[in-house]
Scaffold this motif. Structure first.
Motif, PDB file in Angstrom:
ATOM      1  N   THR A 220      31.999  38.561  38.741  1.00 54.79           N
ATOM      2  CA  THR A 220      32.687  39.326  40.002  1.00 54.79           C
ATOM      3  C   THR A 220      31.563  40.571  40.482  1.00 54.79           C
ATOM      4  OG1 THR A 220      34.244  40.255  41.676  1.00 54.79           O
ATOM      5  CG2 THR A 220      34.405  40.688  39.021  1.00 54.79           C
ATOM      6  N   THR A 266      38.422  31.229  44.629  1.00 57.34           N
ATOM      7  CA  THR A 266      39.383  30.461  45.373  1.00 57.34           C
ATOM      8  C   THR A 266      38.997  28.875  44.791  1.00 57.34           C
ATOM      9  OG1 THR A 266      39.693  31.568  47.110  1.00 57.34           O
ATOM     10  CG2 THR A 266      40.614  29.712  47.241  1.00 57.34           C
ATOM     11  N   GLY A 339      40.924  35.749  51.093  1.00 58.72           N
ATOM     12  CA  GLY A 339      39.481  36.647  50.845  1.00 58.72           C
ATOM     13  C   GLY A 339      39.171  37.744  51.541  1.00 58.72           C
ATOM     14  N   PRO A 341      40.565  41.079  54.516  1.00 60.82           N
ATOM     15  CA  PRO A 341      41.708  41.300  55.832  1.00 60.82           C
ATOM     16  C   PRO A 341      42.159  40.265  57.083  1.00 60.82           C
ATOM     17  CG  PRO A 341      40.502  42.634  55.610  1.00 60.82           C
ATOM     18  CD  PRO A 341      40.108  41.739  54.655  1.00 60.82           C
ATOM     19  N   TRP A 363      44.312  38.149  46.710  1.00 61.56           N
ATOM     20  CA  TRP A 363      44.377  38.031  45.199  1.00 61.56           C
ATOM     21  C   TRP A 363      42.941  38.232  44.826  1.00 61.56           C
ATOM     22  CZ3 TRP A 363      41.835  33.423  42.725  1.00 61.56           C
ATOM     23  CH2 TRP A 363      41.736  32.655  43.664  1.00 61.56           C
ATOM     24  N   THR A 365      39.241  37.654  42.327  1.00 62.43           N
ATOM     25  CA  THR A 365      38.742  36.398  40.581  1.00 62.43           C
ATOM     26  C   THR A 365      39.598  37.451  39.151  1.00 62.43           C
ATOM     27  OG1 THR A 365      36.441  36.872  41.673  1.00 62.43           O
ATOM     28  CG2 THR A 365      36.657  36.250  39.300  1.00 62.43           C
ATOM     29  N   GLU A 366      39.732  38.551  39.018  1.00 62.84           N
ATOM     30  CA  GLU A 366      40.189  39.419  38.304  1.00 62.84           C
ATOM     31  C   GLU A 366      41.927  38.877  37.684  1.00 62.84           C
ATOM     32  OE1 GLU A 366      38.552  40.804  40.418  1.00 62.84           O
ATOM     33  OE2 GLU A 366      37.144  42.310  38.617  1.00 62.84           O
ATOM     34  N   ASN A 468      32.381  43.536  51.458  1.00 60.45           N
ATOM     35  CA  ASN A 468      33.691  42.589  51.417  1.00 60.45           C
ATOM     36  C   ASN A 468      32.729  41.378  52.667  1.00 60.45           C
ATOM     37  OD1 ASN A 468      35.192  39.970  51.998  1.00 60.45           O
ATOM     38  ND2 ASN A 468      36.504  40.950  50.842  1.00 60.45           N
ATOM     39  N   LEU A 473      32.106  39.209  48.011  1.00 60.41           N
ATOM     40  CA  LEU A 473      31.927  40.846  48.038  1.00 60.41           C
ATOM     41  C   LEU A 473      30.524  41.035  47.335  1.00 60.41           C
ATOM     42  CD1 LEU A 473      35.120  41.764  45.149  1.00 60.41           C
ATOM     43  CD2 LEU A 473      35.317  41.491  47.672  1.00 60.41           C
TER      44      LEU A 473
END
Ligand code: PRX
Length: 580
Positions: A220, A266, A339, A341, A363, A365-366, A468, A473
């Motif tokens: 990421t 995802t 992913g 808003p 949510w 990646t982390e 984003n 990202l």
């Protein structure tokens, strides 16, 4: 407002989660452990849970994966097929000398080998490192170097990008090409593997991974420095299984479509692990976006659960309401999004045209799995990300004191108490950056939000300069570094600019070296240069040539000023500006 909410909740049905308020009382992750027959200390292997276990439950002949390529070609795999083929791939990798915890990169379009190979890698205890197939050689190099990747599995169309950087990758032992024609010559370190023709691995033994054994390494982007490798472990399954069941509401008879690419989190957490561990049939469309092809796909396969992203939803909105009427989308039962808003207009629009609202999930990646979400059956407030998943303690903290605000409505940093099963365990070889993500016992995802009086989270923005774009990202640092390698570029500053479909896109401010003149050709040449090196996502959509970049007196480029200019915001304090 009340009227609208009634409309939005009218179609909600009895769901897997049941009552959210009941679920959050005395929640314990052992709920998922029990459902998965897992006891702490035992072996837990995601590859086994996603294939062998489902077969043992009597679903060996059930369709696991229905794949459709860009030409309309279709391939189908039962749970027994993915069990058998992932064993064979695991055995093939073992025979090449791959050991537990070796990094094996998957660098492919959304072909069946990607999904099944992922399980095969996990079955031998190796670490799956998925990378987005549109990455250029530079993006690939930094991530393979950082992970000291042993093997890369790819398609022949992507192989040239690997060949270009092979000399700089001494750890890379093999490039496995999954679609090489028989008899075609191979180059140094290359091997051909045809998944369908692999011998059956009758005596194959799954490596006995434990809860904390590493499983997946996803990269990421951050604001500064190199991309970070997010290390996950096999125990992440507990979160991914239960969130897929309660949020995505996956049921035995679902035909599920997760539109995400497994090059991103995802696509693995919910496009592979959450889906297969719940034993549903999932469909994959391996071709570019068009409203027509997406609706056709839903109609053809009778998709019931659809997990997608705001950019795609906005693109569908742009295509209009009329086109929807040409297709039978009546199979759709439940929709969710992730992913970026999800604006309230998109939620209301989907309720209008599909008869179901897209439920927003938040949510990263982390976190490995959904942290904050809207749930089937719960009141939806369009534009809000919803509430923390049961078992997740999330709040908004004061960025000065690192403590939760006493009253609702204040904007601060999202903060989550560590300890859920799918939390990242480390940034690969980067403990310092990892430690920096925690304050006062809170994990800070790096996003700003507020919470209303009913406990709903309202996303405000990121707390850093990461862009984003369409849910992906992009690090301004990586784009600036790539720009500097172009012969004409002296300096650059990369910021986001507003865009209807992608929310934001990459824009570069560039100063030129002497002898170069601004112009359209140069513009395009620089854009292409970045696209090839990094990826189409990272390519600036606009390049503005300027005489000098705004800098602090100590010479640091002030991206903030350029960002404010793009977004029509107040510039703020410029007292440290060099040319003030
Ligand atoms: O800034 C948040 C945004 O995407 C970031 C995570 O990106 P990534 O690690 O690539 O994972 C994307 C898929 C899980 C977050 O830190 N983001 C994600 N979901 C939302 C969101 N922003 C607003 N609303 C969301 N629902």
């Amino acid at each position: 407002m009340t009227m609208r909410l009634e409309v939005l909740t009218k179609n909600l049905h009895m769901s897997n989660i049941g009552s959210y308020n009941e679920r959050i009382k005395d929640f314990d992750w052992s709920i998922a452990e029990k459902e998965l027959d897992y006891q702490p200390g035992q072996v837990i292997n995601i590859g086994w849970y996603c294939s062998d276990r489902i077969c043992r439950m009597g679903k060996a002949d059930k369709q696991a994966l229905i794949w459709e390529g860009s030409t309309g070609a279709e391939k189908r795999y039962t749970y027994d097929d993915i069990r058998r083929l992932s064993d064979s791939i695991g055995q093939y990798l073992r025979d090449l000398g791959i050991q537990p915890e070796d990094r094996v990169c998957l660098f492919m379009d959304k072909v069946p080998e990607l999904y099944i190979g992922f399980l095969g890698i996990l079955k031998i205890g190796a670490i799956a490192q998925p990378l987005f197939s549109a990455f250029g050689d530079e993006s690939l190099l930094v991530r393979l170097e950082n992970a000291q990747t042993k093997v890369i599995i790819t398609q022949k169309k992507h192989a040239p990008k690997v060949r270009k950087i092979l000399a700089q990758l001494p750890w890379l032992k093999y490039m496995i090409i999954v679609d090489q024609e028989p008899g075609k010559p191979l180059q140094e370190r290359e091997v051909a593997m045809n998944m369908e023709e692999l011998p059956a691995a009758e005596t194959f033994q799954i490596y006995p991974t434990k809860a904390e054994s590493p499983s997946v390494l996803h990269y990421t982007s951050g604001t500064t420095g190199q991309p970070k490798g997010v290390k996950h472990v096999h125990y992440s399954l507990i979160s991914q299984y239960l969130t897929a069941k309660w949020v995505l509401d996956l049921r035995d008879d679902d035909i599920y479509w997760c539109t995400a690419d497994p090059g991103w989190v995802t696509g693995t957490s919910y496009g592979i692990i959450g889906a297969f561990s719940n034993g549903v049939t999932q469909c994959v469309l391996d071709s570019g976006f068009s409203a027509e092809s997406w609706y056709r796909f839903i109609g053809k396969h009778r998709i019931t659960m659809w997990y997608s992203a705001p950019t795609a939803i906005r693109s569908l909105m742009k295509a209009g309401d009329e086109i929807v009427k040409k297709f039978d989308l009546s199979s759709l039962r439940h929709l969710a999004s992730v992913g970026e808003p999800l604006n309230s207009e998109a939620v209301i629009w989907s309720e209008k045209v599909f008869g179901k609202p897209f439920l927003d999930t938040y949510w990263q990646t982390e976190t490995g799995s959904i942290m904050i979400s809207n749930y089937p059956g719960m009141k939806i407030k369009p534009g809000s990300m919803g509430k923390p998943f049961p078992g997740i303690t999330a709040t908004v903290i004061d960025p000065e004191k690192y403590e939760p605000f006493a009253e609702p409505g204040k904007i601060g940093l999202i903060a989550i108490r560590p300890g859920w099963p799918s939390m990242m365990r480390m940034y690969w070889n980067n403990e310092e950056t990892y430690n920096n993500k925690f304050r006062n016992g809170w994990y800070l995802p790096g996003d700003r939000s507020s919470i209303d009086s009913e406990g709903y989270f309202w996303f405000v923005g990121r707390d850093d300069d990461v862009i984003n774009t369409g849910g992906h990202l992009v690090s301004p640092f990586e784009v600036e570094s790539a720009l500097l390698e172009h012969p004409a570029v002296a300096e650059s500053a990369v910021v986001s600019k507003p865009d209807f479909v992608n929310m934001e896109v990459v824009k570069a401010y560039v100063t030129l070296k002497p002898g170069f003149i601004p112009g359209k050709d140069l513009d395009l040449d620089i854009m292409n240069f970045v696209r090839k090196k990094l990826s189409p996502l990272a390519m600036p959509q606009e390049i503005e040539f300027i005489d000098a970049l705004p800098k602090t007196r100590s010479g640091k480029i002030m991206r903030r000023i350029l960002h404010a200019r793009e977004w029509g915001e107040e510039i703020g304090d410029t007292s440290t500006l060099e040319n003030d």
